[in-house]
Structures are given as C-alpha cells and as structure tokens.
Design a protein around this motif. Structure first.
Motif, mmCIF file in Angstrom:
data_model
loop_
_atom_site.group_PDB
_atom_site.id
_atom_site.type_symbol
_atom_site.label_atom_id
_atom_site.label_comp_id
_atom_site.label_asym_id
_atom_site.label_seq_id
_atom_site.Cartn_x
_atom_site.Cartn_y
_atom_site.Cartn_z
ATOM 1 N N THR B 53 39.148 13.886 35.394
ATOM 2 C CA THR B 53 40.306 14.720 35.727
ATOM 3 C C THR B 53 40.123 15.295 37.123
ATOM 4 O O THR B 53 39.050 15.796 37.458
ATOM 5 C CB THR B 53 40.422 15.883 34.715
ATOM 6 N N LEU B 55 42.079 17.908 39.818
ATOM 7 C CA LEU B 55 43.172 18.814 40.180
ATOM 8 C C LEU B 55 43.163 18.952 41.694
ATOM 9 O O LEU B 55 42.137 19.300 42.275
ATOM 10 C CB LEU B 55 42.986 20.184 39.523
ATOM 11 N N ARG B 56 44.300 18.671 42.314
ATOM 12 C CA ARG B 56 44.351 18.696 43.778
ATOM 13 C C ARG B 56 45.095 19.915 44.272
ATOM 14 O O ARG B 56 46.301 20.023 44.113
ATOM 15 C CB ARG B 56 45.032 17.430 44.284
ATOM 16 N N LEU B 57 44.384 20.818 44.908
ATOM 17 C CA LEU B 57 45.026 22.006 45.485
ATOM 18 C C LEU B 57 45.779 21.600 46.750
ATOM 19 O O LEU B 57 45.322 20.731 47.490
ATOM 20 C CB LEU B 57 43.974 23.072 45.812
ATOM 21 N N GLY B 65 38.415 30.252 44.880
ATOM 22 C CA GLY B 65 39.756 29.881 44.447
ATOM 23 C C GLY B 65 39.748 28.600 43.640
ATOM 24 O O GLY B 65 40.442 28.476 42.622
ATOM 25 N N ARG B 68 38.290 29.339 40.207
ATOM 26 C CA ARG B 68 39.225 30.068 39.354
ATOM 27 C C ARG B 68 40.236 29.109 38.731
ATOM 28 O O ARG B 68 40.550 29.203 37.544
ATOM 29 C CB ARG B 68 39.949 31.150 40.147
ATOM 30 N N LEU B 69 40.714 28.157 39.547
ATOM 31 C CA LEU B 69 41.641 27.159 39.008
ATOM 32 C C LEU B 69 40.960 26.343 37.911
ATOM 33 O O LEU B 69 41.550 26.070 36.857
ATOM 34 C CB LEU B 69 42.143 26.245 40.124
ATOM 35 N N ARG B 72 40.723 28.404 34.833
ATOM 36 C CA ARG B 72 42.042 28.572 34.241
ATOM 37 C C ARG B 72 42.448 27.303 33.476
ATOM 38 O O ARG B 72 42.932 27.379 32.339
ATOM 39 C CB ARG B 72 43.031 28.856 35.365
ATOM 40 N N PHE B 73 42.226 26.161 34.118
ATOM 41 C CA PHE B 73 42.586 24.887 33.501
ATOM 42 C C PHE B 73 41.796 24.650 32.223
ATOM 43 O O PHE B 73 42.358 24.351 31.163
ATOM 44 C CB PHE B 73 42.344 23.748 34.501
ATOM 45 N N GLU B 76 42.867 26.971 29.463
ATOM 46 C CA GLU B 76 44.146 26.556 28.870
ATOM 47 C C GLU B 76 43.977 25.315 27.998
ATOM 48 O O GLU B 76 44.699 25.140 27.014
ATOM 49 C CB GLU B 76 45.176 26.286 29.975
#
Lengths: 115, 239
Positions: B53, B55-57, B65, B68-69, B72-73, B76
């Motif tokens: 997986t 996740l691309r900021l 930061g 934190r993402l 959070r992911f 969730e």
C-alpha cells in the motif's frame, strides 16, 4: 509642521484611505481585515487633516514629544497585527495539513475502487 | 493480531526496494504502508512495484506529517499493532520481534540504539556535537516525564491501539516529532518502554536535516519541553 509638509501628509493619508477603500470594494480584503484597515485609514486621514489632534492627545496622556506617541501607537499596532497573522498562519497550516491527509486518503480509496 | 508497518519515505527510491524485500521476507504477515511524502523521485512507483500500500501526499509534510497520516490510515483500517520503520535501511527487520514483544506489557515501545543505563555504548556511534545534543534531550525528557529514556529520537517504535488512536490525530508534525511523541504518550498516561535493538548505518539517501536547521529544531523542542515542565505535576498522577 510647515504647510507644505502638512499638505504632503494629508495627500498620502488620503491615498492610503483610497487604496484601502478600493481593496475593500474589490473584496480583495476579507471583511474582518477591512474594518481594521478602514479604521487605520480614517485615523491617518484625521490626524493629517487636523494637525492639532495628535499634539492634543500627546498633551493629554503626558507625552512631551508628539511624534513619539505616533510611533509608539504605530509600532504597537503593527506588533499586534504580526501576532494576529502568526496565529492565523498556524491555524491555516493545521488545516492545510489535514486537507492534504484527507486528499491522500481519498485518492487512495479511489485508486482502490478503480482496480 | 493484525499488525501494520508504516514507512515514511521522502525520495527513497534507491533504498526502499531493499527494505521492502527484507520486510516481505522477515514479516510476510504484516501489512506494509508506505507514505510517499511528496517525493520527486520514483518512491511511489517502487512501492507499487513491490505490491505494498502506498499513500501519496500531494506535497512534502515532513516526517511527522507523513507518520500522522500513516497512523490515521492504519487506525481507520482497524490495525491493532503498528510500528514505524525507516525507508533508508537503517532499521534491521530481525529486530522487529524484539520490538513487538515489548508491546505485551506496554502501550508503546521504543527501540533504543543504546543499552539502558549505558548511553553511547550500544554499538552505535554518534559525533560529539550530536552526542551532546542527544544528552541534553535525554536530560530534558527525563525532567519533563520523570522517566529515563536513552534514545529519545529513535524512529524505531511500535504502538498498540489506544496510542495509535491518539497519534492518528495528535501526532506532532514538526521535525523532531519523535521526542514530542514520546512526551505526548507519557502525558496521556500510556506505558512507554525502551528495548535495546541493533541498528545499521543508512543504506541510501541523505540525512534530511543538518546544522542550522537542526539547531533551530533543537531550540524548538527545548521550548516544547520547557513548556511541558509546568504540566508535569498534573500528568504525574497518571504516569
């Protein structure tokens, strides 16, 4: 203050006021800032138009040298403004970060669905 | 127990494939989540090629930061245990079981490069300036939390559910996030323990920050710590 200097400052104050009104009318300034700057513009215009006003206030609060009062007020105002902007910036940064997180999660979810 | 590893990565296309391959071999049942922190190289492509997986900021948020993402992911997604892992090859996958074992009786585990009570002698060498700065941080963290931590800036950490939920929303986003995160967890009354682990030299990329910027961040963390001293009594009750 000589008449010439007085005239120059009155014109500058009017120009500043005109710029502020124009920005407000163009809605380039948010309402909360427009109130602030309009107050500043009016104060400037008044002190330029009625040169005795500042001297009178200085006398009332016991400041012997009238320009010192002017500078003190100006400095205090700018300091408060800078603090206010730092506060707003911090808040905006927090929001931008949260938006970036949301965006990334949404994009990920979208990619997942398309696969 | 569902476990995920969060890997913040900023321009780590060079070292990341090796790290991902090692992880796949060492902990095949752990979900791997790479956070591409606005890289300009092919970090996201490398992660996608490895089938993990990613996740691309949209732009660089800095390691805090990105973490934190990640928290959070994974929060969730319902993971119970999450650990951080460096994309530059500094962390050794063989040490993961040691780290996770610590979660049996703690909410958060920090892998320390230094043996407890013996800072500077855990097989990991740091320069004099950095050594001094780390010593200062150690002392301040001790004042602020009332506990001893030998490696306050270690990024090799594991946490479980209650801490994960806290970090998902409140993880400190500025540089040197690790020190602040330690304080945050302790202040919320969570049990934080250190376990000695082996670490390696970074295998690719560059250290993200040096000199002046680093000095600035030390001062910033100092302020955060000093500001926290006043709150010690209130939180001391839960600690």
């Amino acid at each position: 203050m000589s008449d010439t200097a007085h005239l120059v400052f009155a014109v500058l104050a009017l120009l500043a006021l005109a710029l502020i009104v124009r920005l407000v009318r163009l809605q380039a300034l948010k309402a909360k800032y427009s109130v602030l700057w309009l107050t500043v513009g009016v104060l400037l215009a008044v002190s330029a138009a009625v040169p005795g006003v500042l001297d009178w206030i200085a006398g009332k609060v016991g400041v012997a040298y009238q320009p010192a009062l002017f500078l003190l007020l100006g400095f205090g105002f700018l300091l408060l403004l800078a603090m206010h902007f730092s506060y707003e910036l911090s808040r905006l940064e927090t929001r931008v970060r949260t938006l970036a997180e949301e965006l990334t999660l949404l994009r990920h979810e979208l990619d997942d669905r398309q696969d | 127990m569902r476990t995920a590893v969060v890997i913040p990565a900023f321009n780590e296309a060079e070292a990341l494939p090796g790290v991902l391959a090692e992880l796949a071999a060492a902990v095949p049942d752990h979900a791997v989540v790479v956070i591409d922190d606005g890289s300009s190289d092919d970090t996201a492509g490398v992660a996608a090629a490895a089938g993990v997986t990613c996740l691309r900021l949209p732009f660089n948020l800095g390691i805090g930061g990105a973490l934190r993402l990640g928290f959070r992911f994974t929060a969730e997604e319902g993971f119970e245990r999450v650990y951080q892992f460096d994309a530059d090859g500094q962390h050794d996958p063989s040490q993961i079981p040691i780290l996770l074992a610590g979660l049996e009786n703690a909410d958060m585990v920090v892998g320390t490069r230094f043996a407890v009570g013996d800072p500077g002698d855990g097989g990991y060498r740091v320069g004099r300036g950095r050594g001094l700065a780390m010593g200062l941080l150690r002392w301040l963290v001790r004042r602020a939390t009332g506990r001893r931590f030998t490696d306050t800036s270690s990024g090799f950490r594991a946490l479980r559910r209650p801490v994960l939920e806290l970090f998902a929303t409140d993880y400190p986003v500025e540089y040197m996030d690790s020190v602040e995160a330690l304080l945050l967890a302790v202040r919320h009354g969570f049990t934080v323990v250190e376990v000695p682990v082996r670490m390696r030299e970074r295998q690719g990329g560059r250290p993200s920050t040096r000199n002046l910027r680093l000095a600035y961040h030390y001062v910033r963390v100092l302020i955060v710590l000093v500001a926290g001293l006043g709150r010690r009594t209130r939180l001391g009750a839960t600690a």
